[in-house]
Scaffold this motif. Structure first.
Motif, PDB file in Angstrom:
ATOM      1  N   LEU A 181      77.686  10.393 -47.223  1.00 40.81           N
ATOM      2  CA  LEU A 181      77.612  10.910 -45.855  1.00 40.81           C
ATOM      3  C   LEU A 181      76.641  10.086 -45.019  1.00 40.81           C
ATOM      4  N   GLY A 182      75.452   9.858 -45.552  1.00 38.99           N
ATOM      5  CA  GLY A 182      74.457   9.102 -44.812  1.00 38.99           C
ATOM      6  C   GLY A 182      74.879   7.664 -44.585  1.00 38.99           C
ATOM      7  N   THR A 183      75.499   7.064 -45.596  1.00 39.28           N
ATOM      8  CA  THR A 183      75.934   5.673 -45.468  1.00 39.28           C
ATOM      9  C   THR A 183      77.023   5.537 -44.419  1.00 39.28           C
ATOM     10  N   VAL A 184      77.995   6.455 -44.429  1.00 38.32           N
ATOM     11  CA  VAL A 184      79.076   6.403 -43.449  1.00 38.32           C
ATOM     12  C   VAL A 184      78.517   6.562 -42.039  1.00 38.32           C
ATOM     13  N   LYS A 185      77.559   7.458 -41.856  1.00 39.85           N
ATOM     14  CA  LYS A 185      76.984   7.650 -40.523  1.00 39.85           C
ATOM     15  C   LYS A 185      76.277   6.387 -40.035  1.00 39.85           C
ATOM     16  N   VAL A 186      75.609   5.692 -40.933  1.00 40.50           N
ATOM     17  CA  VAL A 186      74.945   4.437 -40.559  1.00 40.50           C
ATOM     18  C   VAL A 186      75.975   3.399 -40.134  1.00 40.50           C
ATOM     19  N   VAL A 187      77.065   3.296 -40.899  1.00 42.69           N
ATOM     20  CA  VAL A 187      78.119   2.327 -40.584  1.00 42.69           C
ATOM     21  C   VAL A 187      78.756   2.643 -39.234  1.00 42.69           C
TER      22      VAL A 187
ATOM     23  N   ALA B 290      74.273  12.856 -32.653  1.00 41.94           N
ATOM     24  CA  ALA B 290      74.811  14.188 -32.935  1.00 41.94           C
ATOM     25  C   ALA B 290      76.334  14.167 -32.969  1.00 41.94           C
ATOM     26  N   VAL B 291      76.953  13.436 -32.049  1.00 39.74           N
ATOM     27  CA  VAL B 291      78.410  13.322 -32.021  1.00 39.74           C
ATOM     28  C   VAL B 291      78.911  12.625 -33.288  1.00 39.74           C
ATOM     29  N   ILE B 292      78.229  11.573 -33.688  1.00 41.53           N
ATOM     30  CA  ILE B 292      78.622  10.848 -34.899  1.00 41.53           C
ATOM     31  C   ILE B 292      78.506  11.750 -36.123  1.00 41.53           C
TER      32      ILE B 292
ATOM     33  N   ILE C 237      78.790  15.023 -36.276  1.00 43.14           N
ATOM     34  CA  ILE C 237      79.892  15.988 -36.250  1.00 43.14           C
ATOM     35  C   ILE C 237      81.208  15.319 -36.635  1.00 43.14           C
ATOM     36  N   MET C 238      81.446  14.130 -36.086  1.00 43.87           N
ATOM     37  CA  MET C 238      82.684  13.403 -36.354  1.00 43.87           C
ATOM     38  C   MET C 238      82.805  13.053 -37.837  1.00 43.87           C
ATOM     39  N   VAL C 239      81.739  12.525 -38.420  1.00 39.62           N
ATOM     40  CA  VAL C 239      81.779  12.107 -39.824  1.00 39.62           C
ATOM     41  C   VAL C 239      81.917  13.313 -40.741  1.00 39.62           C
ATOM     42  N   ARG C 240      81.166  14.367 -40.461  1.00 41.39           N
ATOM     43  CA  ARG C 240      81.268  15.565 -41.294  1.00 41.39           C
ATOM     44  C   ARG C 240      82.672  16.165 -41.228  1.00 41.39           C
ATOM     45  N   SER C 241      83.263  16.151 -40.045  1.00 36.68           N
ATOM     46  CA  SER C 241      84.622  16.693 -39.904  1.00 36.68           C
ATOM     47  C   SER C 241      85.619  15.863 -40.706  1.00 36.68           C
TER      48      SER C 241
END
Length: 206
Positions: free
Chosen positions: A135-141, A160-162, A164-168
């Motif tokens: 999760l953390g790696t994808v958000k960084v990318v 915050a948008v990122i 929400i988007m990644v978690r979804s």
């Protein structure tokens, strides 16, 4: 088989890739607990000693397998953004659709994502040695890619948008509720709504 095994043993890099791929297949088919070094050697077509030489211990193999699968997942995300350098919404749609399509039928990736989200899976211990979860790696990318576009929001709102988007998107990897294209459209519409850019989706089918 002996002749093929001897030939395989001459190429360490090829051996490692083949062994990791074989481990992923066995894990998807039978579960990680059923993956033994002997069974893995037979599946990869190499000697048992070659397995140890190429990947080390069983824990080392597990880490390599998880990292390889995660890297493929992240590659699909980065590649999608790179295909749309001038259109953020198109990049988001492409990234979500492609990664969800890649995840379809990939039991190992779903297990990795589930473990990252704290689910009690047999792969959970394999992720505790990493400083960052998938999760953390994808958000960084994604953050790195989004920073290349002009977004009229303060940095903390973009983050915050990122999130929400990644978690979804990752939740749909674990438990899809629609086809990848439909889910990608919904997540893209959500982002466009936050950015006040839904008019850009008119005529795109999203």
């Amino acid at each position: 088989m002996a002749e093929a095994t001897a030939g395989h043993d001459d190429d360490p890099i090829s051996n490692r890739n083949r062994i990791i791929a074989a481990a992923a297949r066995l894990t998807c088919a039978h579960g990680w607990s059923k993956v033994t070094m002997g069974r893995l050697a037979a599946e990869a077509g190499v000697s048992r000693q070659t397995v140890y030489n190429a990947v080390g211990s069983r824990d080392d193999l597990a880490e390599a397998m998880v990292l390889t699968e995660s890297a493929q997942f992240i590659f699909h995300i980065a590649e999608a953004f790179d295909r749309h350098p001038d259109d953020l919404l198109a990049a988001i749609h492409d990234a979500v659709e492609n990664t969800l399509t890649f995840a379809e039928g990939n039991a190992l990736l779903r297990a990795v994502v589930s473990a990252t989200h704290g689910a009690d899976t047999e792969l959970l211990p394999l992720l505790t040695t990493h400083s960052e979860s998938l999760l953390g790696t994808v958000k960084v990318v994604v953050q790195d890619r989004v920073d290349q576009y002009e977004v009229m929001l303060p940095p903390e709102r973009i983050a915050a948008v990122i999130d929400i988007m990644v978690r979804s998107a990752l939740s749909h990897v674990m438990q899809p509720t629609a086809a990848p294209r439909e889910t990608a459209g919904s997540i893209t519409w959500l982002v466009a709504s936050v950015l006040g850019r839904t008019e850009e989706l008119v005529g795109t089918g999203v």
